[in-house]
Write a protein that holds these residues in place. Sequence first.
Motif, PDB file in Angstrom:
ATOM      1  N   PHE A  84       0.843  -1.304  -0.102  1.00 50.91           N
ATOM      2  CA  PHE A  84      -0.072  -0.144   0.001  1.00 50.91           C
ATOM      3  C   PHE A  84       0.790   1.288   0.024  1.00 50.91           C
ATOM      4  O   PHE A  84       0.718   1.998  -0.921  1.00 50.91           O
ATOM      5  CB  PHE A  84      -0.946   0.140   1.177  1.00 50.91           C
ATOM      6  N   ARG A  87       3.340   1.972  -3.041  1.00 54.76           N
ATOM      7  CA  ARG A  87       2.465   1.883  -4.445  1.00 54.76           C
ATOM      8  C   ARG A  87       1.800   3.414  -4.425  1.00 54.76           C
ATOM      9  O   ARG A  87       1.537   4.278  -5.174  1.00 54.76           O
ATOM     10  CB  ARG A  87       1.410   1.002  -4.562  1.00 54.76           C
ATOM     11  N   THR A  88       1.359   3.915  -2.973  1.00 45.75           N
ATOM     12  CA  THR A  88       0.567   5.139  -2.957  1.00 45.75           C
ATOM     13  C   THR A  88       1.698   6.022  -3.157  1.00 45.75           C
ATOM     14  O   THR A  88       1.538   7.235  -3.943  1.00 45.75           O
ATOM     15  CB  THR A  88       0.211   5.392  -1.554  1.00 45.75           C
ATOM     16  N   SER A 123      -2.099   3.134   5.798  1.00 41.73           N
ATOM     17  CA  SER A 123      -1.711   2.974   4.529  1.00 41.73           C
ATOM     18  C   SER A 123      -2.750   2.354   3.288  1.00 41.73           C
ATOM     19  O   SER A 123      -2.736   2.769   2.400  1.00 41.73           O
ATOM     20  CB  SER A 123      -0.531   1.971   4.480  1.00 41.73           C
ATOM     21  N   TYR A 124      -3.525   1.509   4.008  1.00 38.90           N
ATOM     22  CA  TYR A 124      -4.878   0.791   3.447  1.00 38.90           C
ATOM     23  C   TYR A 124      -5.692   1.931   2.790  1.00 38.90           C
ATOM     24  O   TYR A 124      -6.137   2.078   1.617  1.00 38.90           O
ATOM     25  CB  TYR A 124      -5.454  -0.204   4.258  1.00 38.90           C
ATOM     26  N   TRP A 127      -4.251   4.146   0.166  1.00 36.81           N
ATOM     27  CA  TRP A 127      -4.123   3.379  -1.205  1.00 36.81           C
ATOM     28  C   TRP A 127      -5.763   3.337  -1.703  1.00 36.81           C
ATOM     29  O   TRP A 127      -5.934   3.806  -2.648  1.00 36.81           O
ATOM     30  CB  TRP A 127      -3.736   1.986  -1.031  1.00 36.81           C
ATOM     31  N   HIS A 128      -6.611   2.766  -0.612  1.00 39.63           N
ATOM     32  CA  HIS A 128      -7.900   2.835  -1.257  1.00 39.63           C
ATOM     33  C   HIS A 128      -8.622   4.146  -1.870  1.00 39.63           C
ATOM     34  O   HIS A 128      -9.227   4.018  -2.786  1.00 39.63           O
ATOM     35  CB  HIS A 128      -8.774   1.969  -0.029  1.00 39.63           C
ATOM     36  N   HIS A 130      -7.115   6.320  -3.101  1.00 35.04           N
ATOM     37  CA  HIS A 130      -6.478   6.844  -4.383  1.00 35.04           C
ATOM     38  C   HIS A 130      -7.125   6.185  -5.507  1.00 35.04           C
ATOM     39  O   HIS A 130      -7.664   6.734  -6.679  1.00 35.04           O
ATOM     40  CB  HIS A 130      -4.911   6.950  -4.480  1.00 35.04           C
TER      41      HIS A 130
END
Length: 189
Positions: A84, A87-88, A123-124, A127-128, A130
Motif C-alpha cells: 500500500f 505504491r501510494t 496505508s490501506y 491506497w484505497h 486513491h
Amino acid sequence: MDAPPLDWGRLLVSQLEFYWDAHLWPRLNGLTDDEYFWEPVPDCWSVRAGDDGRFRADGPATRRTPQPVTTIAWRMMHIAVGCFATRTSTFFAPGDADMFDPAHVPADLPHTAADGLALLHDSYQQWHDHIAALDDEGMRRPLGPKGAYFSADPMAALIVHINRETMHHGGEICLLRDLYGARRGAVIR
C-alpha cells in the motif's frame, strides 16, 4: 435491452474493500505485541531493531524455495509498506522514484502491534482512496517509468496484484493468529 457497461475499476476496488472489511481487518482485533512478533519456528523473518535502534523488516525479497517463515509483524509490514504505502507514494505523490526505490520505505517500522495496526490501516485507507478515485482512463493508463519493468502494464493490473498480495498475506496472518491461539487452547475468530 443492453446491460450497462461494467465498471471494472469499481469491481477491483470493491474486491479489496470486501476482503478488508469482512475478512482481514476484523480478524486483527486484539492483536498483542507478543503475537505480533511471535516466531513459530526458528529463523523466522520479522521486524527487528537494528544496531541503530530502528526497526526494519528482515531479509530481502528472495525467490528461494522454500521461502522463510515470517511473523505477523513481517507480513503486516509487507502489506502496509510493500504493497500500500510504497505504491501510494510512487503513483499518487510527487516524485520520480519508481516503485522499487527503497526511499519509499520508512526508516523506522512500528515497534508495537498497535502501531503496526495503525500503519496498516492508514496505508490501506490512503491506497484505497486513491484507487477508488480513478476513472476508467486512470485504470487503463500504463504505469510508465515509475512502474519500472512493469511500465507498460495498466494501473488496473497493479491493483489486481496488490489485491492478490493483500489476500495472500492477510490469509497467512489469520492462520498465524489461529496457530498462536491454538498454543493456548483458544482460536481467534
